[in-house]
Design a protein around this motif. Structure first.
Motif, mmCIF file in Angstrom:
data_model
loop_
_atom_site.group_PDB
_atom_site.id
_atom_site.type_symbol
_atom_site.label_atom_id
_atom_site.label_comp_id
_atom_site.label_asym_id
_atom_site.label_seq_id
_atom_site.Cartn_x
_atom_site.Cartn_y
_atom_site.Cartn_z
ATOM 1 N N ASP A 52 0.839 -1.211 0.000
ATOM 2 C CA ASP A 52 0.000 0.000 0.000
ATOM 3 C C ASP A 52 0.867 1.252 0.000
ATOM 4 O OD1 ASP A 52 -2.269 -1.567 0.062
ATOM 5 O OD2 ASP A 52 -2.441 -1.500 2.250
ATOM 6 N N ASP A 55 2.233 1.731 -3.499
ATOM 7 C CA ASP A 55 1.177 2.255 -4.385
ATOM 8 C C ASP A 55 0.991 3.752 -4.166
ATOM 9 O OD1 ASP A 55 0.817 -0.275 -5.341
ATOM 10 O OD2 ASP A 55 -1.018 -0.679 -4.193
ATOM 11 N N TRP A 56 0.981 4.161 -2.872
ATOM 12 C CA TRP A 56 0.815 5.582 -2.551
ATOM 13 C C TRP A 56 1.991 6.413 -3.053
ATOM 14 C CZ3 TRP A 56 4.039 8.453 0.700
ATOM 15 C CH2 TRP A 56 3.594 9.756 0.976
ATOM 16 N N ALA A 57 3.207 5.861 -2.998
ATOM 17 C CA ALA A 57 4.426 6.603 -3.354
ATOM 18 C C ALA A 57 4.670 6.644 -4.862
ATOM 19 C CB ALA A 57 5.634 5.986 -2.652
ATOM 20 N N THR A 58 3.928 5.854 -5.644
ATOM 21 C CA THR A 58 4.148 5.808 -7.104
ATOM 22 C C THR A 58 2.856 6.088 -7.866
ATOM 23 O OG1 THR A 58 3.803 3.399 -7.068
ATOM 24 C CG2 THR A 58 6.085 4.197 -6.906
ATOM 25 N N PRO A 59 2.249 7.250 -7.658
ATOM 26 C CA PRO A 59 1.000 7.550 -8.384
ATOM 27 C C PRO A 59 1.202 7.652 -9.889
ATOM 28 C CG PRO A 59 1.835 9.511 -7.278
ATOM 29 C CD PRO A 59 2.660 8.358 -6.794
ATOM 30 N N PHE A 60 2.435 7.944 -10.318
ATOM 31 C CA PHE A 60 2.724 8.074 -11.746
ATOM 32 C C PHE A 60 2.546 6.752 -12.494
ATOM 33 C CE2 PHE A 60 6.653 7.302 -9.382
ATOM 34 C CZ PHE A 60 7.168 6.187 -10.022
ATOM 35 N N ASP A 62 -0.013 4.725 -12.046
ATOM 36 C CA ASP A 62 -1.423 4.343 -12.081
ATOM 37 C C ASP A 62 -1.928 4.120 -13.503
ATOM 38 O OD1 ASP A 62 -1.604 4.436 -9.348
ATOM 39 O OD2 ASP A 62 -2.446 6.459 -9.257
ATOM 40 N N ASP A 63 -1.385 4.885 -14.441
ATOM 41 C CA ASP A 63 -1.882 4.823 -15.819
ATOM 42 C C ASP A 63 -1.078 3.867 -16.691
ATOM 43 O OD1 ASP A 63 -3.821 6.720 -15.185
ATOM 44 O OD2 ASP A 63 -2.471 8.386 -15.631
ATOM 45 N N ALA A 69 2.756 -1.958 -14.457
ATOM 46 C CA ALA A 69 2.565 -1.292 -13.171
ATOM 47 C C ALA A 69 2.704 -2.289 -12.020
ATOM 48 C CB ALA A 69 1.192 -0.624 -13.125
ATOM 49 N N ARG A 73 5.730 -2.139 -9.264
ATOM 50 C CA ARG A 73 5.427 -1.960 -7.852
ATOM 51 C C ARG A 73 5.780 -3.199 -7.037
ATOM 52 N NH1 ARG A 73 -0.257 1.336 -8.879
ATOM 53 N NH2 ARG A 73 0.642 3.433 -8.617
#
Length: 268
Positions: A52, A55-60, A62-63, A69, A73
Protein backbone atom coordinates in the motif's frame (compact mmCIF):
# COMPACT_ATOMS: atom_id res chain seq x y z
CA UNK A 1 45.90 -15.26 9.28
CA UNK A 2 46.65 -16.03 12.93
CA UNK A 3 44.44 -13.10 13.99
CA UNK A 4 41.44 -14.69 12.27
CA UNK A 5 41.72 -17.65 14.62
CA UNK A 6 42.28 -15.39 17.63
CA UNK A 7 39.17 -13.38 16.80
CA UNK A 8 37.03 -16.50 16.50
CA UNK A 9 38.59 -17.75 19.72
CA UNK A 10 37.40 -14.64 21.58
CA UNK A 11 33.88 -15.23 20.26
CA UNK A 12 33.95 -18.77 21.65
CA UNK A 13 35.51 -17.65 24.95
CA UNK A 14 32.73 -15.13 25.41
CA UNK A 15 30.03 -17.75 24.86
CA UNK A 16 31.81 -20.05 27.29
CA UNK A 17 32.06 -17.27 29.88
CA UNK A 18 28.32 -16.59 29.93
CA UNK A 19 27.58 -20.33 29.95
CA UNK A 20 29.56 -20.53 33.18
CA UNK A 21 27.84 -17.45 34.64
CA UNK A 22 24.15 -18.24 34.28
CA UNK A 23 22.82 -15.18 36.12
CA UNK A 24 24.72 -12.77 33.87
CA UNK A 25 23.55 -14.68 30.81
CA UNK A 26 19.89 -14.55 31.84
CA UNK A 27 19.97 -10.80 32.47
CA UNK A 28 21.86 -10.24 29.21
CA UNK A 29 19.07 -11.88 27.19
CA UNK A 30 16.46 -9.24 28.10
CA UNK A 31 17.64 -6.38 25.81
CA UNK A 32 17.88 -8.69 22.80
CA UNK A 33 14.37 -10.02 23.36
CA UNK A 34 12.97 -6.49 23.61
CA UNK A 35 14.75 -5.44 20.41
CA UNK A 36 13.61 -8.59 18.61
CA UNK A 37 9.96 -7.87 19.47
CA UNK A 38 10.30 -4.27 18.22
CA UNK A 39 11.93 -5.32 14.95
CA UNK A 40 9.50 -8.20 14.40
CA UNK A 41 6.56 -5.82 14.84
CA UNK A 42 8.06 -3.35 12.36
CA UNK A 43 8.75 -6.05 9.74
CA UNK A 44 5.27 -7.54 10.10
CA UNK A 45 3.76 -4.08 9.62
CA UNK A 46 5.91 -3.59 6.52
CA UNK A 47 4.85 -6.97 5.14
CA UNK A 48 1.16 -6.08 5.67
CA UNK A 49 1.18 -2.49 4.42
CA UNK A 50 4.36 -2.22 2.35
CA UNK A 51 2.51 -2.72 -0.94
CA UNK A 52 0.00 0.00 0.00
CA UNK A 53 2.87 2.36 0.79
CA UNK A 54 4.51 1.66 -2.58
CA UNK A 55 1.18 2.25 -4.39
CA UNK A 56 0.81 5.58 -2.55
CA UNK A 57 4.43 6.60 -3.35
CA UNK A 58 4.15 5.81 -7.10
CA UNK A 59 1.00 7.55 -8.38
CA UNK A 60 2.72 8.07 -11.75
CA UNK A 61 2.38 4.32 -12.40
CA UNK A 62 -1.42 4.34 -12.08
CA UNK A 63 -1.88 4.82 -15.82
CA UNK A 64 0.69 2.23 -16.89
CA UNK A 65 -0.64 -0.68 -18.91
CA UNK A 66 -0.78 -4.17 -17.46
CA UNK A 67 1.40 -5.93 -16.36
CA UNK A 68 4.07 -3.21 -16.08
CA UNK A 69 2.57 -1.29 -13.17
CA UNK A 70 2.18 -4.48 -11.12
CA UNK A 71 5.68 -5.71 -11.94
CA UNK A 72 7.23 -2.34 -11.17
CA UNK A 73 5.43 -1.96 -7.85
CA UNK A 74 6.05 -5.59 -6.93
CA UNK A 75 9.76 -5.07 -7.51
CA UNK A 76 9.78 -1.92 -5.37
CA UNK A 77 7.88 -3.70 -2.58
CA UNK A 78 10.38 -6.58 -2.58
CA UNK A 79 13.27 -4.09 -2.66
CA UNK A 80 11.78 -2.15 0.25
CA UNK A 81 11.43 -5.29 2.36
CA UNK A 82 14.96 -6.46 1.46
CA UNK A 83 16.40 -3.08 2.48
CA UNK A 84 14.42 -3.24 5.73
CA UNK A 85 15.89 -6.68 6.47
CA UNK A 86 19.39 -5.41 5.69
CA UNK A 87 18.86 -2.39 7.92
CA UNK A 88 17.57 -4.59 10.73
CA UNK A 89 20.71 -6.76 10.57
CA UNK A 90 22.98 -3.71 10.50
CA UNK A 91 21.24 -1.93 13.36
CA UNK A 92 20.16 -4.82 15.60
CA UNK A 93 23.36 -4.78 17.65
CA UNK A 94 23.41 -0.99 18.01
CA UNK A 95 19.78 -0.81 19.15
CA UNK A 96 20.18 -3.79 21.50
CA UNK A 97 23.29 -2.28 23.07
CA UNK A 98 21.54 1.06 23.48
CA UNK A 99 18.48 -0.54 25.14
CA UNK A 100 20.64 -2.80 27.27
CA UNK A 101 23.46 -0.39 28.11
CA UNK A 102 23.22 -0.87 31.90
CA UNK A 103 22.91 -4.66 31.54
CA UNK A 104 25.84 -5.05 29.16
CA UNK A 105 27.92 -2.53 31.08
CA UNK A 106 27.54 -4.71 34.17
CA UNK A 107 28.30 -7.89 32.21
CA UNK A 108 31.42 -6.34 30.68
CA UNK A 109 32.59 -5.20 34.11
CA UNK A 110 32.18 -8.73 35.47
CA UNK A 111 34.35 -10.07 32.64
CA UNK A 112 37.04 -7.49 33.44
CA UNK A 113 36.89 -8.44 37.12
CA UNK A 114 37.21 -12.12 36.28
CA UNK A 115 40.45 -11.41 34.41
CA UNK A 116 42.22 -8.74 36.42
CA UNK A 117 40.25 -8.35 39.66
CA UNK A 118 38.97 -4.86 38.85
CA UNK A 119 36.91 -3.08 36.19
CA UNK A 120 38.03 0.22 34.64
CA UNK A 121 35.46 2.99 35.02
CA UNK A 122 34.72 5.97 32.82
CA UNK A 123 33.81 8.17 35.78
CA UNK A 124 30.85 9.55 33.80
CA UNK A 125 27.22 9.55 34.99
CA UNK A 126 24.91 7.01 33.37
CA UNK A 127 23.00 9.62 31.34
CA UNK A 128 26.28 10.85 29.85
CA UNK A 129 27.37 7.32 28.94
CA UNK A 130 24.00 6.66 27.29
CA UNK A 131 24.30 9.89 25.30
CA UNK A 132 27.80 9.03 24.09
CA UNK A 133 26.74 5.47 23.25
CA UNK A 134 23.73 6.71 21.25
CA UNK A 135 25.85 9.25 19.36
CA UNK A 136 28.56 6.73 18.51
CA UNK A 137 26.02 4.07 17.55
CA UNK A 138 24.32 6.50 15.16
CA UNK A 139 27.65 7.29 13.50
CA UNK A 140 28.45 3.61 13.08
CA UNK A 141 24.99 2.77 11.77
CA UNK A 142 25.22 5.56 9.17
CA UNK A 143 28.59 4.24 8.00
CA UNK A 144 27.25 0.69 7.89
CA UNK A 145 24.15 1.82 6.02
CA UNK A 146 26.25 3.51 3.32
CA UNK A 147 28.25 0.30 2.91
CA UNK A 148 25.06 -1.76 2.92
CA UNK A 149 23.41 0.25 0.14
CA UNK A 150 26.62 0.15 -1.92
CA UNK A 151 27.02 -3.61 -1.55
CA UNK A 152 23.32 -4.16 -2.27
CA UNK A 153 23.73 -2.28 -5.57
CA UNK A 154 26.91 -4.21 -6.42
CA UNK A 155 24.98 -7.42 -5.82
CA UNK A 156 23.29 -6.96 -9.20
CA UNK A 157 26.62 -7.43 -11.02
CA UNK A 158 26.53 -10.87 -12.71
CA UNK A 159 28.63 -13.60 -11.05
CA UNK A 160 30.61 -11.21 -8.81
CA UNK A 161 27.42 -9.96 -7.19
CA UNK A 162 26.39 -13.48 -6.25
CA UNK A 163 29.80 -14.73 -5.06
CA UNK A 164 32.31 -12.08 -3.97
CA UNK A 165 29.93 -9.34 -2.81
CA UNK A 166 28.10 -11.47 -0.17
CA UNK A 167 31.45 -12.43 1.38
CA UNK A 168 32.56 -8.80 1.43
CA UNK A 169 29.20 -7.85 2.91
CA UNK A 170 29.58 -10.28 5.81
CA UNK A 171 33.11 -9.00 6.48
CA UNK A 172 31.94 -5.37 6.50
CA UNK A 173 28.97 -6.17 8.72
CA UNK A 174 31.21 -8.19 11.03
CA UNK A 175 33.66 -5.31 11.38
CA UNK A 176 30.92 -2.90 12.44
CA UNK A 177 29.46 -5.48 14.82
CA UNK A 178 32.85 -5.74 16.52
CA UNK A 179 33.13 -1.96 16.77
CA UNK A 180 29.76 -1.78 18.49
CA UNK A 181 30.47 -4.68 20.84
CA UNK A 182 34.00 -3.67 21.87
CA UNK A 183 32.69 -0.14 22.40
CA UNK A 184 31.04 -1.29 25.66
CA UNK A 185 34.42 -2.03 27.24
CA UNK A 186 36.47 0.60 25.42
CA UNK A 187 34.10 3.43 26.31
CA UNK A 188 34.67 2.65 29.99
CA UNK A 189 38.38 3.06 29.29
CA UNK A 190 37.87 6.49 27.77
CA UNK A 191 38.67 5.35 24.22
CA UNK A 192 36.83 7.60 21.75
CA UNK A 193 35.13 6.33 18.59
CA UNK A 194 37.85 7.51 16.23
CA UNK A 195 40.53 5.75 18.26
CA UNK A 196 38.40 2.60 18.51
CA UNK A 197 38.08 2.49 14.73
CA UNK A 198 41.83 3.01 14.36
CA UNK A 199 42.53 0.12 16.75
CA UNK A 200 40.26 -2.21 14.80
CA UNK A 201 41.53 -1.11 11.39
CA UNK A 202 45.01 -2.00 12.60
CA UNK A 203 43.75 -5.52 13.47
CA UNK A 204 41.21 -6.16 10.69
CA UNK A 205 41.71 -9.92 10.67
CA UNK A 206 41.11 -10.07 14.42
CA UNK A 207 37.86 -8.15 13.92
CA UNK A 208 36.82 -10.32 10.95
CA UNK A 209 37.53 -13.53 12.85
CA UNK A 210 35.17 -12.40 15.60
CA UNK A 211 32.57 -10.45 13.66
CA UNK A 212 32.11 -12.31 10.37
CA UNK A 213 30.79 -15.60 11.83
CA UNK A 214 28.71 -13.52 14.24
CA UNK A 215 27.23 -11.57 11.32
CA UNK A 216 26.26 -14.84 9.62
CA UNK A 217 24.66 -16.11 12.84
CA UNK A 218 22.83 -12.81 13.35
CA UNK A 219 20.88 -13.40 10.13
CA UNK A 220 18.67 -15.60 12.32
CA UNK A 221 17.05 -13.17 14.81
CA UNK A 222 16.54 -15.72 17.61
CA UNK A 223 20.17 -16.76 17.33
CA UNK A 224 21.23 -13.12 17.67
CA UNK A 225 19.31 -12.80 20.93
CA UNK A 226 20.95 -15.84 22.50
CA UNK A 227 24.46 -14.97 21.28
CA UNK A 228 24.44 -11.30 22.35
CA UNK A 229 25.51 -11.76 26.00
CA UNK A 230 28.41 -14.01 24.99
CA UNK A 231 29.33 -11.61 22.18
CA UNK A 232 29.62 -8.75 24.70
CA UNK A 233 31.74 -10.93 26.99
CA UNK A 234 34.04 -12.02 24.16
CA UNK A 235 34.32 -8.47 22.83
CA UNK A 236 35.40 -7.32 26.30
CA UNK A 237 38.26 -9.83 26.20
CA UNK A 238 39.16 -8.63 22.70
CA UNK A 239 39.08 -5.02 23.84
CA UNK A 240 41.57 -5.88 26.56
CA UNK A 241 43.98 -7.21 23.94
CA UNK A 242 43.49 -4.15 21.73
CA UNK A 243 44.62 -1.84 24.55
CA UNK A 244 47.42 -4.15 25.69
CA UNK A 245 45.82 -5.63 28.81
CA UNK A 246 45.93 -9.21 30.05
CA UNK A 247 43.22 -11.47 28.57
CA UNK A 248 43.76 -14.68 30.56
CA UNK A 249 40.70 -15.23 32.78
CA UNK A 250 41.15 -15.78 36.49
CA UNK A 251 39.90 -18.67 38.53
CA UNK A 252 36.40 -17.25 38.99
CA UNK A 253 35.51 -18.19 35.40
CA UNK A 254 35.74 -21.87 36.25
CA UNK A 255 32.49 -23.84 36.24
CA UNK A 256 30.55 -23.29 39.45
CA UNK A 257 32.19 -19.94 40.19
CA UNK A 258 30.11 -17.11 41.59
CA UNK A 259 28.06 -15.06 39.15
CA UNK A 260 28.84 -11.91 41.11
CA UNK A 261 32.55 -11.72 41.90
CA UNK A 262 33.42 -8.92 44.26
CA UNK A 263 35.09 -6.07 42.35
CA UNK A 264 38.23 -4.28 43.35
CA UNK A 265 38.05 -0.52 42.83
CA UNK A 266 39.84 0.56 39.69
CA UNK A 267 39.95 3.40 37.22
CA UNK A 268 41.03 3.51 33.62
Amino acid sequence: MRDLGRGFGYLMKGQRWVAQHGKQYGVGLLPGLITLLLYAGALVALALWGADFVDWATPFADDWSSPWAGLFRGFLTALLFALALLLSVLTFTAVTLLIGQPFYESLSEKVDISVSGYAPESGLPLWRELLISARDSLRIVLRALVWGVLLFALGFIPVVGQTVIPVVGFCVTGFFLVEELTGVALQRRGVELRERLALLRGRKQLAWGFGTPLAVAFLVPFVAVFLMPGAVAGATLMARELVGEDTAPGEDTAPGASDDPEPTAGRS
